[in-house]
Design a protein around this motif. Structure first.
Motif: not given
Length: 159
Positions: A145-157
């Motif tokens: 859950k945490e990994w996906a949150t960080y990873e997907f928000s980094e890719k959007k940015q």
């Protein structure tokens, strides 16, 4: 009457005294366990895990069920060993481990990090590994859950 009070008082003191000693023993065990766990069973943060994965100095074991990984995804570089199989897997021969998981079996001195969805199952896996002598084992409490949150928000940015 005085004798009864003396006997009752002595009995009560004996019972309460024993309970107090037992309670103190539990508190000291709890304190020792807590100190042992914080010294030996370090949680890994997202940033630390990302760095460890880049360094290739750990084996990341995802203890979720295989269907969860197929449906939701996994942390790149992780090996899937469902929680119910962790104890058995860590006790396999190197040959059997390689055949089943397509990875080199970790030794007891290797660094392991366990992950799951949100840290509950990975903590159980960590306890299993430590009980089997894997003293460099750690656990990623944030999980998928945490990994996906960080990873997907980094890719959007980044886009």
């Amino acid at each position: 009457m005085v004798l009864q009070r003396l006997l009752l008082g002595s009995a009560r003191q004996a019972i309460l005294g024993s309970a107090e000693v037992a309670f103190w023993g539990l508190k000291s065990i709890k304190g020792s366990y807590h100190n042992f766990c914080t010294a030996e069973c370090k949680d890994v943060t997202y940033t630390e895990l990302k760095s460890l994965l880049k360094s290739k100095k750990i084996m990341l074991i995802d203890v979720r069920e295989t269907w969860e990984i197929l449906e939701y995804g996994k942390i790149p570089g992780s090996v899937n060993i469902p929680l119910d199989d962790v104890g058995k897997a860590l006790q396999m021969s190197p040959k059997d481990f390689k055949e089943k998981y397509n990875e080199v079996k970790p030794s007891q001195s290797d660094s392991l990090v366990f992950s799951c969805l949100a840290g509950v199952r990975s903590k159980k896996a960590l306890n299993t590994a430590v009980s089997l002598g894997f003293n460099s084992a750690q656990h990623y409490a944030g999980g998928w859950k945490e990994w996906a949150t960080y990873e997907f928000s980094e890719k959007k940015q980044g886009n």
